[in-house]
Scaffold this motif. Structure first.
Motif, mmCIF file in Angstrom:
data_model
loop_
_atom_site.group_PDB
_atom_site.id
_atom_site.type_symbol
_atom_site.label_atom_id
_atom_site.label_comp_id
_atom_site.label_asym_id
_atom_site.label_seq_id
_atom_site.Cartn_x
_atom_site.Cartn_y
_atom_site.Cartn_z
ATOM 1 N N SER A 32 0.813 -1.224 0.000
ATOM 2 C CA SER A 32 0.000 0.000 0.000
ATOM 3 C C SER A 32 0.842 1.268 0.000
ATOM 4 C CB SER A 32 -0.931 0.001 1.222
ATOM 5 O OG SER A 32 -0.192 0.175 2.423
ATOM 6 N N VAL A 33 2.119 1.167 0.402
ATOM 7 C CA VAL A 33 2.956 2.384 0.493
ATOM 8 C C VAL A 33 4.231 2.275 -0.322
ATOM 9 C CG1 VAL A 33 2.075 2.969 2.780
ATOM 10 C CG2 VAL A 33 4.142 1.550 2.594
ATOM 11 N N ARG A 34 4.350 1.258 -1.169
ATOM 12 C CA ARG A 34 5.634 0.940 -1.796
ATOM 13 C C ARG A 34 6.167 2.048 -2.684
ATOM 14 N NH1 ARG A 34 4.481 -3.372 -6.584
ATOM 15 N NH2 ARG A 34 6.688 -2.920 -6.885
ATOM 16 N N ARG A 35 5.332 2.897 -3.247
ATOM 17 C CA ARG A 35 5.812 3.961 -4.134
ATOM 18 C C ARG A 35 5.719 5.333 -3.469
ATOM 19 N NH1 ARG A 35 3.196 0.284 -7.608
ATOM 20 N NH2 ARG A 35 4.609 -0.562 -9.201
ATOM 21 N N THR A 36 5.812 5.365 -2.153
ATOM 22 C CA THR A 36 5.713 6.619 -1.412
ATOM 23 C C THR A 36 6.984 6.841 -0.585
ATOM 24 O OG1 THR A 36 4.793 5.712 0.642
ATOM 25 C CG2 THR A 36 3.252 6.114 -1.176
ATOM 26 N N PRO A 37 7.197 8.070 -0.109
ATOM 27 C CA PRO A 37 8.368 8.344 0.739
ATOM 28 C C PRO A 37 8.381 7.565 2.049
ATOM 29 C CG PRO A 37 7.439 10.381 -0.129
ATOM 30 C CD PRO A 37 6.458 9.298 -0.450
ATOM 31 N N THR A 38 7.270 6.936 2.389
ATOM 32 C CA THR A 38 7.216 6.161 3.637
ATOM 33 C C THR A 38 8.324 5.125 3.692
ATOM 34 O OG1 THR A 38 4.822 6.459 3.830
ATOM 35 C CG2 THR A 38 5.788 4.595 5.017
ATOM 36 N N VAL A 39 8.637 4.517 2.557
ATOM 37 C CA VAL A 39 9.623 3.438 2.535
ATOM 38 C C VAL A 39 10.973 3.908 1.988
ATOM 39 C CG1 VAL A 39 7.980 1.542 2.497
ATOM 40 C CG2 VAL A 39 8.610 2.656 0.348
ATOM 41 N N ASP A 40 11.229 5.193 2.064
ATOM 42 C CA ASP A 40 12.514 5.765 1.646
ATOM 43 C C ASP A 40 13.430 5.838 2.864
ATOM 44 O OD1 ASP A 40 14.674 7.255 0.819
ATOM 45 O OD2 ASP A 40 13.480 8.761 -0.238
#
Length: 459
Positions: free
Chosen positions: A163-171
């Motif tokens: 659900s968050v793979r393309r967001t800054p959350t996982v940066d």
């Protein structure tokens, strides 16, 4: 953020015999005399997870390695601050957990406690700091093509990651500190591959985010030679969690404190001279990645490997990088130009034999040279290579390499008429092969492939 496709780039045992020289004739069709292959295989064997000891280098060298590992991503992006978990660190396991995963994870956590001094333990609580989730390889690859295993910050499940793979959350570069992370491993591959993923990805969940091709003695290296955390890796992690360092420290702040930390943790490294180090150029890395990644034509991959060899020579490298470039070049020329391949392997072995830190690298090259020797009928050369490399493979807990070398040894013994000894060695190889290669069909295929190189077993 997606992390690390190291298993994609592996040049070790994963496709050994696909690149082995073919003997004359079509080879055997699994004759019973090779190993009762119709029978059940012996129980799987595994390692106790004991400490892997590697030579200790100069603290000045290790300090530079620490800084380059900790303040840069593999892509070259800078990491502006040190981030780590606050201890104690809890780890839970979820998903379709294969039988080997939990024992191997417990052994790894024990080493992290004993050797790296990290307060880390297993738990069943959903609030665990680190989650290890096992999912089928096909599911993993559908979402993240070609990735075998990886670690992601700020999530606790596969569903949350998607659900968050393309967001800054996982940066990783946006972290102020580490609170949650998940290591995703395949559930349906060989036990050794799962264990290797645990060592590599858990180490990065805890500590440095970069890999350096120049490292001879570390899993933090995309050459995939080391399968389990080494004493160098444990020293890096021990320093990473030393009380003198803290979350949020800049590169300059860490550099100011790191020297005394390493001198305290590794007194033997104080007096040793620091060898010259230079960074690995992006050009060399790009050529190596082109050479190792399937999809390009054979000509493109061989050309890229040759460029990497020439760049290493131009830069006067001597060690893991130029040895690895030659190893890759040799692998890509087997079946295309055997003379070039053999020459490249011989040069690679000579480089790797120049340092005790690259003995495991030399053992991998020895497998390739053993394939050439066996196919040419030189049983004694095979025995010499295997006898030297076997204890190295065992010391570094590489069951796939160990089993493969034992299978070569068995063929060489049989070639010399020592059938009883050959049968005993071959039988002993199978327990390790089940850990290293997984499914029994994979074990039988490896036996057949190596047997097919024996000219005495041709049609």
């Amino acid at each position: 953020m997606k992390r690390r496709y190291r298993r994609l780039l592996a040049l070790s045992i994963a496709f050994l015999t696909a690149c082995s020289p073919a003997p004359n004739g079509s080879g055997p069709s699994l004759p019973t005399r090779t190993m009762g292959l119709q029978d059940s295989l012996p129980p799987m064997r595994s390692f106790a997870g004991d400490r892997v000891t590697t030579p200790t280098r100069s603290n000045r060298e290790i300090g530079k390695d620490f800084m380059d590992l900790s303040f840069q991503m593999e892509s070259g992006r800078p990491v502006t601050r040190l981030t780590r978990f606050e201890t104690p660190i809890s780890v839970r396991v979820t998903g379709q957990v294969p039988p080997s995963l939990t024992p191997d994870l417990r052994a790894l956590l024990g080493r992290l406690r004993d050797e790296a001094g990290i307060d880390i333990f297993m738990t069943g609580a959903e609030s665990a700091a680190i989650t290890v989730e096992a999912i089928p390889r096909a599911v993993l690859n559908k979402a993240v093509p070609r990735a075998a295993c990886f670690v992601v910050p700020r999530v606790s499940s596969w569903a949350e990651f998607k659900s968050v793979r393309r967001t800054p959350t996982v940066d990783w570069t946006t972290l102020e500190r580490r609170d949650r992370a998940t290591v995703f491993v395949p559930s349906d591959v060989a036990p050794q591959e799962i264990r290797d993923c645990l060592h590599e990805e858990l180490a990065q969940a805890l500590g440095p985010l970069n890999d350096l091709y120049r490292l001879p003695d570390s899993v933090f290296n995309d050459d995939n030679i080391h399968a389990v955390l080494t004493s160098f890796d444990m020293l890096i992690l021990r320093a990473y969690y030393d009380p003198a360092l803290a979350n949020g420290m800049t590169r300059g702040q860490v550099a100011a404190r790191l020297g005394p930390v390493l001198d305290r943790l590794n007194p033997a490294g104080q007096a040793r001279p620091a060898r010259p180090q230079n960074d690995t150029t992006r050009d060399w890395i790009q050529n190596i990645e082109t050479a190792l990644t399937a999809g390009s034509s054979g000509t493109t991959r061989r050309t890229a490997a040759l460029r990497a060899v020439n760049l290493a020579r131009a830069l006067n490298w001597s060690g893991p990088r130029d040895g690895f470039a030659l190893y890759a070049f040799g692998r890509l020329n087997v079946g295309y130009d055997s003379d070039l391949a053999l020459n490249a392997f011989q040069q690679s072995l000579q480089i790797y034999n120049g340092s005790p830190e690259t003995r495991l690298h030399a053992a991998h090259v020895s497998v390739q040279l053993a394939a050439f020797a066996l196919s040419s009928g030189d049983g004694q050369a095979v025995l010499d290579l295997a006898e030297w490399a076997l204890p190295v493979a065992a010391a570094h807990e590489n069951a796939a390499l160990l089993a493969t070398l034992m299978m070569f040894k068995a063929e060489a013994l049989e070639m010399q008429g020592r059938s009883g000894e050959a049968s005993a060695v071959r039988l002993d190889s199978l327990g390790w092969a089940r850990y290293g290669f997984g499914h029994d069909d994979n074990v039988r295929a490896r036996l057949s492939e190596i047997a097919s190189l024996n000219p005495l077993k041709g049609t």
